[in-house]
Design a protein around this motif. Structure first.
Motif, mmCIF file in Angstrom:
data_model
loop_
_atom_site.group_PDB
_atom_site.id
_atom_site.type_symbol
_atom_site.label_atom_id
_atom_site.label_comp_id
_atom_site.label_asym_id
_atom_site.label_seq_id
_atom_site.Cartn_x
_atom_site.Cartn_y
_atom_site.Cartn_z
ATOM 1 N N GLU A 1 0.829 -1.204 0.000
ATOM 2 C CA GLU A 1 0.000 0.000 0.000
ATOM 3 C C GLU A 1 0.867 1.259 0.000
ATOM 4 O OE1 GLU A 1 -3.205 2.156 3.009
ATOM 5 O OE2 GLU A 1 -2.580 0.100 3.407
ATOM 6 N N THR A 2 2.042 1.180 0.593
ATOM 7 C CA THR A 2 2.958 2.319 0.673
ATOM 8 C C THR A 2 3.905 2.388 -0.526
ATOM 9 O OG1 THR A 2 2.896 2.175 3.078
ATOM 10 C CG2 THR A 2 4.726 3.402 2.111
ATOM 11 N N ILE A 3 4.472 1.259 -0.903
ATOM 12 C CA ILE A 3 5.512 1.228 -1.928
ATOM 13 C C ILE A 3 4.965 1.417 -3.341
ATOM 14 C CG2 ILE A 3 7.247 -0.257 -3.009
ATOM 15 C CD1 ILE A 3 7.742 -1.409 -0.181
ATOM 16 N N VAL A 4 3.873 0.750 -3.673
ATOM 17 C CA VAL A 4 3.349 0.826 -5.039
ATOM 18 C C VAL A 4 3.031 2.262 -5.462
ATOM 19 C CG1 VAL A 4 1.458 0.129 -6.572
ATOM 20 C CG2 VAL A 4 2.605 -1.579 -5.143
ATOM 21 N N PRO A 5 2.281 3.048 -4.672
ATOM 22 C CA PRO A 5 2.015 4.429 -5.095
ATOM 23 C C PRO A 5 3.293 5.261 -5.273
ATOM 24 C CG PRO A 5 0.533 3.810 -3.327
ATOM 25 C CD PRO A 5 1.558 2.714 -3.446
ATOM 26 N N LEU B 1 6.306 4.166 -6.182
ATOM 27 C CA LEU B 1 6.955 3.776 -7.432
ATOM 28 C C LEU B 1 6.230 4.350 -8.642
ATOM 29 C CD1 LEU B 1 7.871 0.090 -6.598
ATOM 30 C CD2 LEU B 1 9.471 1.990 -6.958
ATOM 31 N N VAL B 2 4.903 4.311 -8.617
ATOM 32 C CA VAL B 2 4.117 4.871 -9.723
ATOM 33 C C VAL B 2 4.371 6.376 -9.823
ATOM 34 C CG1 VAL B 2 1.770 5.348 -10.536
ATOM 35 C CG2 VAL B 2 2.364 3.061 -9.709
ATOM 36 N N SER B 3 4.428 7.061 -8.687
ATOM 37 C CA SER B 3 4.657 8.515 -8.704
ATOM 38 C C SER B 3 6.035 8.869 -9.258
ATOM 39 C CB SER B 3 4.480 9.113 -7.299
ATOM 40 O OG SER B 3 5.596 8.824 -6.482
ATOM 41 N N ARG B 4 6.957 7.923 -9.216
ATOM 42 C CA ARG B 4 8.306 8.150 -9.753
ATOM 43 C C ARG B 4 8.420 7.732 -11.219
ATOM 44 N NH1 ARG B 4 12.698 7.725 -5.190
ATOM 45 N NH2 ARG B 4 11.482 8.498 -3.444
ATOM 46 N N GLY B 5 7.301 7.349 -11.811
ATOM 47 C CA GLY B 5 7.285 7.052 -13.236
ATOM 48 C C GLY B 5 7.465 5.602 -13.625
ATOM 49 N N HIS B 6 7.531 4.708 -12.653
ATOM 50 C CA HIS B 6 7.670 3.288 -12.979
ATOM 51 C C HIS B 6 6.315 2.714 -13.398
ATOM 52 C CE1 HIS B 6 11.753 3.280 -11.488
ATOM 53 N NE2 HIS B 6 11.328 3.839 -10.350
ATOM 54 N N GLN B 7 6.354 1.712 -14.273
ATOM 55 C CA GLN B 7 5.130 1.022 -14.676
ATOM 56 C C GLN B 7 4.954 -0.158 -13.722
ATOM 57 O OE1 GLN B 7 5.300 -0.132 -18.785
ATOM 58 N NE2 GLN B 7 6.066 1.864 -19.422
ATOM 59 N N GLY C 1 -11.090 -6.182 -5.272
ATOM 60 C CA GLY C 1 -11.447 -5.221 -4.238
ATOM 61 C C GLY C 1 -10.276 -4.360 -3.801
ATOM 62 N N SER C 2 -9.084 -4.650 -4.325
ATOM 63 C CA SER C 2 -7.906 -3.845 -4.002
ATOM 64 C C SER C 2 -7.966 -2.523 -4.752
ATOM 65 C CB SER C 2 -6.627 -4.598 -4.396
ATOM 66 O OG SER C 2 -6.463 -5.751 -3.620
ATOM 67 N N HIS C 3 -7.253 -1.536 -4.215
ATOM 68 C CA HIS C 3 -7.187 -0.216 -4.839
ATOM 69 C C HIS C 3 -5.756 0.297 -4.738
ATOM 70 C CE1 HIS C 3 -11.528 -0.040 -5.145
ATOM 71 N NE2 HIS C 3 -11.583 -0.468 -3.895
ATOM 72 N N VAL C 4 -5.009 0.143 -5.820
ATOM 73 C CA VAL C 4 -3.645 0.666 -5.891
ATOM 74 C C VAL C 4 -3.470 1.329 -7.252
ATOM 75 C CG1 VAL C 4 -2.571 -0.971 -4.286
ATOM 76 C CG2 VAL C 4 -2.755 -1.571 -6.683
ATOM 77 N N PRO C 5 -2.582 2.324 -7.346
ATOM 78 C CA PRO C 5 -2.348 2.948 -8.641
ATOM 79 C C PRO C 5 -1.589 2.011 -9.583
ATOM 80 C CG PRO C 5 -0.860 3.860 -7.003
ATOM 81 C CD PRO C 5 -1.794 2.922 -6.286
ATOM 82 N N GLY C 6 -1.551 2.374 -10.834
ATOM 83 C CA GLY C 6 -0.907 1.521 -11.825
ATOM 84 C C GLY C 6 -1.913 0.515 -12.345
ATOM 85 N N THR C 7 -1.409 -0.603 -12.797
ATOM 86 C CA THR C 7 -2.264 -1.668 -13.331
ATOM 87 C C THR C 7 -2.491 -2.728 -12.259
ATOM 88 O OG1 THR C 7 -1.324 -1.300 -15.525
ATOM 89 C CG2 THR C 7 -2.458 -3.397 -15.170
ATOM 90 N N MET C 8 -3.741 -3.172 -12.139
ATOM 91 C CA MET C 8 -4.064 -4.253 -11.198
ATOM 92 C C MET C 8 -4.541 -5.465 -11.974
ATOM 93 S SD MET C 8 -5.954 -2.755 -7.789
ATOM 94 C CE MET C 8 -7.482 -3.161 -8.524
ATOM 95 N N VAL C 9 -4.093 -6.638 -11.539
ATOM 96 C CA VAL C 9 -4.556 -7.903 -12.102
ATOM 97 C C VAL C 9 -5.054 -8.747 -10.938
ATOM 98 C CG1 VAL C 9 -3.909 -9.986 -13.361
ATOM 99 C CG2 VAL C 9 -2.887 -7.787 -14.000
ATOM 100 N N THR C 10 -6.312 -9.169 -11.001
ATOM 101 C CA THR C 10 -6.865 -9.980 -9.908
ATOM 102 C C THR C 10 -7.107 -11.428 -10.323
ATOM 103 O OG1 THR C 10 -9.163 -9.472 -10.438
ATOM 104 C CG2 THR C 10 -8.012 -7.954 -8.936
ATOM 105 N N ALA C 11 -7.171 -11.672 -11.612
ATOM 106 C CA ALA C 11 -7.417 -13.021 -12.131
ATOM 107 C C ALA C 11 -8.673 -13.652 -11.519
ATOM 108 C CB ALA C 11 -6.203 -13.923 -11.925
ATOM 109 N N GLY C 12 -9.614 -12.814 -11.078
ATOM 110 C CA GLY C 12 -10.861 -13.328 -10.520
ATOM 111 C C GLY C 12 -10.745 -13.873 -9.106
ATOM 112 N N VAL C 13 -9.624 -13.602 -8.434
ATOM 113 C CA VAL C 13 -9.394 -14.133 -7.087
ATOM 114 C C VAL C 13 -9.934 -13.151 -6.054
ATOM 115 C CG1 VAL C 13 -7.656 -14.887 -5.425
ATOM 116 C CG2 VAL C 13 -7.352 -15.372 -7.864
ATOM 117 N N THR C 14 -10.774 -13.667 -5.161
ATOM 118 C CA THR C 14 -11.345 -12.835 -4.107
ATOM 119 C C THR C 14 -10.599 -13.075 -2.791
ATOM 120 O OG1 THR C 14 -12.990 -14.532 -3.605
ATOM 121 C CG2 THR C 14 -13.648 -12.797 -5.140
#
Length: 122
Positions: free
Chosen positions: A40-44, A46-52, A60-73
């Motif tokens: 929750e701390t690191i991903v935003p 890294l995204v703010s520094r221009g990393h993909q 149900g997660s909420h993080v910047p960048g691209t999220m992949v859940t593969a249908g897993v709850t």
């Protein structure tokens, strides 16, 4: 990329984060789940520094960048209603499904770095 004294630096990396689908990012439960708090701390940042950044995590997660859940709850909400062995099995199936998707996506060098946040096993 830039070179300095024989070293190569990648200014912007393609990073995959795997976060066990035990819970969402940020966490939805009262349980102390350090890897989820770290993501929750690191991903935003890294995204703010221009990393993909691509985060493999529970629905149900909420993080910047691209999220992949593969249908897993997430299954943490069931921790008190299932037998420990049943709960561990359900979580392991979700992790396997999500990790399989990550490994499929990683074929051919799609990511420069893959980081796995693995929580404690119950």
């Amino acid at each position: 990329m830039s070179a300095k004294k024989g070293l190569t630096f990648i200014k912007h990396m393609k990073i995959a984060f795997f976060v066990s689908p035990l819970d969402t990012v940020p966490v939805s439960s009262e349980h102390i789940l350090a890897p989820w708090y770290l993501a929750e701390t690191i991903v935003p940042e890294l995204v703010s520094r221009g990393h993909q950044v691509t985060t493999y995590c529970a629905e149900g997660s909420h993080v910047p960048g691209t999220m992949v859940t593969a249908g897993v709850t997430p299954c943490v909400s069931q921790i008190d209603t299932m037998e420990p062995r049943e709960f561990a099995s359900k979580n392991a199936r979700g992790e396997l499904q999500l990790a399989s998707r990550l490994f499929q996506d990683a074929q051919g060098g799609r990511f420069d770095v893959i980081h796995v946040f693995q929580g404690a096993q119950h």
